[in-house]
Design a protein around this motif. Structure first.
Motif, PDB file in Angstrom:
ATOM      1  N   GLY A  45      39.646 -42.467 -20.453  1.00 42.03           N
ATOM      2  CA  GLY A  45      40.460 -43.848 -21.751  1.00 42.03           C
ATOM      3  C   GLY A  45      41.055 -43.276 -23.012  1.00 42.03           C
ATOM      4  N   SER A  46      41.969 -43.641 -23.376  1.00 35.34           N
ATOM      5  CA  SER A  46      43.393 -42.921 -23.924  1.00 35.34           C
ATOM      6  C   SER A  46      42.651 -42.068 -25.131  1.00 35.34           C
ATOM      7  N   ALA A  47      41.625 -41.876 -25.497  1.00 38.21           N
ATOM      8  CA  ALA A  47      41.400 -40.661 -26.224  1.00 38.21           C
ATOM      9  C   ALA A  47      41.314 -38.586 -25.382  1.00 38.21           C
ATOM     10  N   ALA A  48      41.565 -39.390 -24.212  1.00 37.57           N
ATOM     11  CA  ALA A  48      40.939 -38.053 -23.650  1.00 37.57           C
ATOM     12  C   ALA A  48      42.476 -37.889 -23.049  1.00 37.57           C
ATOM     13  N   SER A  49      42.722 -36.254 -22.895  1.00 41.83           N
ATOM     14  CA  SER A  49      44.403 -36.325 -22.563  1.00 41.83           C
ATOM     15  C   SER A  49      44.003 -34.809 -21.050  1.00 41.83           C
ATOM     16  N   PHE A  50      44.270 -34.305 -20.251  1.00 47.65           N
ATOM     17  CA  PHE A  50      44.054 -33.498 -19.110  1.00 47.65           C
ATOM     18  C   PHE A  50      45.324 -32.205 -19.149  1.00 47.65           C
ATOM     19  N   ILE A  51      45.224 -31.231 -19.557  1.00 51.47           N
ATOM     20  CA  ILE A  51      46.593 -30.674 -18.707  1.00 51.47           C
ATOM     21  C   ILE A  51      45.393 -29.612 -18.340  1.00 51.47           C
ATOM     22  N   HIS A  52      46.543 -29.088 -17.174  1.00 51.84           N
ATOM     23  CA  HIS A  52      46.721 -27.686 -16.309  1.00 51.84           C
ATOM     24  C   HIS A  52      46.318 -26.207 -17.924  1.00 51.84           C
ATOM     25  N   LEU A  53      45.249 -25.630 -17.109  1.00 46.48           N
ATOM     26  CA  LEU A  53      44.816 -24.671 -18.491  1.00 46.48           C
ATOM     27  C   LEU A  53      44.703 -23.072 -17.008  1.00 46.48           C
ATOM     28  N   ASP A  54      45.187 -22.116 -17.540  1.00 47.12           N
ATOM     29  CA  ASP A  54      44.594 -20.577 -16.626  1.00 47.12           C
ATOM     30  C   ASP A  54      44.732 -20.186 -17.989  1.00 47.12           C
ATOM     31  N   VAL A  55      43.011 -19.456 -18.189  1.00 45.30           N
ATOM     32  CA  VAL A  55      43.130 -19.307 -19.649  1.00 45.30           C
ATOM     33  C   VAL A  55      43.170 -17.555 -19.600  1.00 45.30           C
ATOM     34  N   THR A  56      43.563 -16.699 -18.451  1.00 46.61           N
ATOM     35  CA  THR A  56      43.812 -15.370 -18.725  1.00 46.61           C
ATOM     36  C   THR A  56      45.367 -15.057 -18.791  1.00 46.61           C
ATOM     37  N   GLN A  57      46.447 -16.547 -19.324  1.00 44.62           N
ATOM     38  CA  GLN A  57      47.698 -16.339 -19.372  1.00 44.62           C
ATOM     39  C   GLN A  57      47.287 -16.909 -21.241  1.00 44.62           C
TER      40      GLN A  57
END
Length: 244
Positions: A45-57
């Motif tokens: 739902g609206s309380a969640a969001s996604f973003i691409h993340l490369d943790v090494t960068q």
């Protein structure tokens, strides 16, 4: 309190994200697994969001933190959950396996903490939870680089807790035993190199939800005087191991 969870698309990270939502919080799921991460965010739902993340960068981390601030106004919690397990003994681990493991499991945690500090300072404080492992408490065979990386997470947690206390930022590490995630399932399928049920005093593997409840406690104000500590959650497997 908005929380950023690395490796949030599945397994332990997904369980933590669900727990945040169930407790009335907001969550940014950050992962390289875009479809799984976006599908999970949509389902929450609206309380969640996604973003691409490369943790090494480092730039990828900066974008993720900015996304959390833009979407929810601030960042109050960070869970450094992303991790990989590449099997190998000291004499068989290649430099490439070593570097890849350290890049994700150790460098990724460092960059996550670094990126979160400014946002948490502007929010008046926050809580960082670094997911280590029982492999960060004792030695294990067949996963040499993994053990090294998880001990490093434990040490970085303590150093960061000392440095960031002045800003009201708490830092703790969580050390799960074998937990029924895709990573452990893969290890079982490839070599069976995990603890068996009869070796666990409580008689079962941990569930991701077992870990998520501890993480949520450490993120919350209920743990406001806990910082710089390691929290083992392994069904008593390491209870008989001498302290290091």
């Amino acid at each position: 309190m908005p929380v950023l969870v690395s490796g949030g698309a599945r397994g332990m990270g997904a369980a933590i994200a669900r727990e945040v939502i169930e407790q009335g919080g907001q969550v940014v799921l950050a992962d390289v697994l875009e479809k799984e991460g976006q599908d999970l965010a949509d389902s929450l739902g609206s309380a969640a969001s996604f973003i691409h993340l490369d943790v090494t960068q480092e730039t990828s981390w900066e974008r993720a933190v900015s996304h959390a601030q833009d979407r929810f106004g601030q960042l109050g919690g960070l869970v450094n959950n992303a991790g990989i397990l590449l099997e190998g003994r000291v004499e068989t681990t290649t430099p490439e396996q070593w570097q890849r493991t350290i890049a994700v499991n150790q460098l990724g945690v460092f960059l996550g903490m670094k990126a979160a500090v400014k946002a948490m300072r502007s929010a008046g404080g926050g809580s960082i939870v670094n997911i280590s492992s029982t492999a960060g408490m004792t030695g294990f065979t067949d996963c040499f680089a993994y053990v090294a990386s998880k001990w490093a997470v434990r040490g970085m947690t303590k150093a960061a807790a000392l440095e960031l206390a002045q800003y009201g930022i708490r830092v703790n590490s969580v050390h799960p035993g074998d937990t029924m995630t895709d990573m452990i399932a893969g290890a079982v399928a490839s070599s069976g190199a995990v603890t068996t049920h009869d070796q666990i005093p409580l008689g079962r593997y941990a569930l991701p939800s077992d870990i998520s409840k501890l993480v949520l406690f450490l993120l919350s104000a209920e743990s406001s005087y806990i910082s710089g500590a390691e929290h083992v959650i392994d069904g008593a497997v390491t209870a008989g191991t001498p302290a290091h």
